[in-house]
Design a protein around this motif. Structure first.
Motif, PDB file in Angstrom:
ATOM      1  N   LYS A  97       0.834  -1.202   0.000  1.00 26.80           N
ATOM      2  CA  LYS A  97       0.000   0.000   0.000  1.00 26.80           C
ATOM      3  C   LYS A  97       0.871   1.256   0.000  1.00 26.80           C
ATOM      4  O   LYS A  97       0.562   2.225  -0.707  1.00 26.80           O
ATOM      5  CB  LYS A  97      -0.946  -0.013   1.203  1.00 26.80           C
ATOM      6  CG  LYS A  97      -2.023   1.009   1.116  1.00 26.80           C
ATOM      7  CD  LYS A  97      -2.890   0.718  -0.091  1.00 26.80           C
ATOM      8  CE  LYS A  97      -4.109   1.551  -0.149  1.00 26.80           C
ATOM      9  NZ  LYS A  97      -4.893   1.307  -1.359  1.00 26.80           N
ATOM     10  N   ALA A  98       1.954   1.236   0.753  1.00 22.34           N
ATOM     11  CA  ALA A  98       2.855   2.389   0.788  1.00 22.34           C
ATOM     12  C   ALA A  98       3.514   2.608  -0.573  1.00 22.34           C
ATOM     13  O   ALA A  98       3.621   3.749  -1.043  1.00 22.34           O
ATOM     14  CB  ALA A  98       3.909   2.207   1.877  1.00 22.34           C
ATOM     15  N   LYS A  99       3.918   1.523  -1.220  1.00 18.02           N
ATOM     16  CA  LYS A  99       4.512   1.638  -2.560  1.00 18.02           C
ATOM     17  C   LYS A  99       3.496   2.193  -3.550  1.00 18.02           C
ATOM     18  O   LYS A  99       3.826   3.028  -4.395  1.00 18.02           O
ATOM     19  CB  LYS A  99       5.032   0.274  -3.029  1.00 18.02           C
ATOM     20  CG  LYS A  99       6.276  -0.175  -2.328  1.00 18.02           C
ATOM     21  CD  LYS A  99       6.679  -1.574  -2.768  1.00 18.02           C
ATOM     22  CE  LYS A  99       7.813  -2.090  -1.915  1.00 18.02           C
ATOM     23  NZ  LYS A  99       8.119  -3.495  -2.208  1.00 18.02           N
ATOM     24  N   GLN A 100       2.260   1.734  -3.435  1.00 16.37           N
ATOM     25  CA  GLN A 100       1.195   2.219  -4.312  1.00 16.37           C
ATOM     26  C   GLN A 100       0.960   3.718  -4.087  1.00 16.37           C
ATOM     27  O   GLN A 100       0.809   4.475  -5.045  1.00 16.37           O
ATOM     28  CB  GLN A 100      -0.094   1.445  -4.046  1.00 16.37           C
ATOM     29  CG  GLN A 100      -1.267   1.885  -4.892  1.00 16.37           C
ATOM     30  CD  GLN A 100      -2.558   1.160  -4.510  1.00 16.37           C
ATOM     31  OE1 GLN A 100      -2.606   0.369  -3.578  1.00 16.37           O
ATOM     32  NE2 GLN A 100      -3.610   1.457  -5.238  1.00 16.37           N
ATOM     33  N   LEU A 101       0.948   4.138  -2.842  1.00 14.17           N
ATOM     34  CA  LEU A 101       0.760   5.559  -2.536  1.00 14.17           C
ATOM     35  C   LEU A 101       1.862   6.410  -3.156  1.00 14.17           C
ATOM     36  O   LEU A 101       1.594   7.461  -3.739  1.00 14.17           O
ATOM     37  CB  LEU A 101       0.751   5.791  -1.024  1.00 14.17           C
ATOM     38  CG  LEU A 101      -0.547   5.601  -0.293  1.00 14.17           C
ATOM     39  CD1 LEU A 101      -0.323   5.748   1.206  1.00 14.17           C
ATOM     40  CD2 LEU A 101      -1.598   6.579  -0.759  1.00 14.17           C
TER      41      LEU A 101
END
Length: 126
Positions: free
Chosen positions: A82-86
């Motif tokens: 999720k952090a990478k996607q953000l």
């Protein structure tokens, strides 16, 4: 040592949607993601300690916390993704992701506490 009371990388990320430019929004999202990364690093260190003790346990005791250990690993991977996607998408509104990450951090605390109830606190994190 993991701070079990830590609510996550920021209490409210409304400031991201109020950024004046795309560059400042990207910088704000990156700062948020760095906070997530620091929190995950602390959890990974705690998980490493838990795994070391888990491997040394006998099979019966391992079975008692195996599900919690697997869930912890899965939650950490989900938060990382999720952090990478953000960071890649840099959305104007991060509140849905913030809520999802906060929920995952709460789940992480629950499973960590379950594992520690079997393992015993011992001398972790020091």
């Amino acid at each position: 040592m993991v701070n079990m009371d830590y609510p996550g990388p920021c209490m409210s990320c409304d400031a991201i949607s109020g950024c004046a430019s795309e560059a400042t929004r990207k910088a704000a999202v990156q700062t948020y993601c760095k906070g997530i990364e620091r929190e995950l690093d602390a959890w990974k260190a705690a998980l490493y300690d838990v795994m070391a003790k888990f491997v040394a346990m006998d099979g019966k005791d391992q079975a008692a916390i195996k599900d919690s250990i697997m869930e912890i690993k899965s939650i950490v991977a989900t938060i990382e993704d999720k952090a990478k996607q953000l960071e890649a998408e840099c959305p104007l509104d991060v509140s849905p992701a913030e809520k999802e990450i906060g929920d995952k951090l709460n789940q992480l605390r629950v499973h960590y506490t379950k594992a520690m109830s079997v393992l015993g606190a011992g001398n972790f994190g020091g």
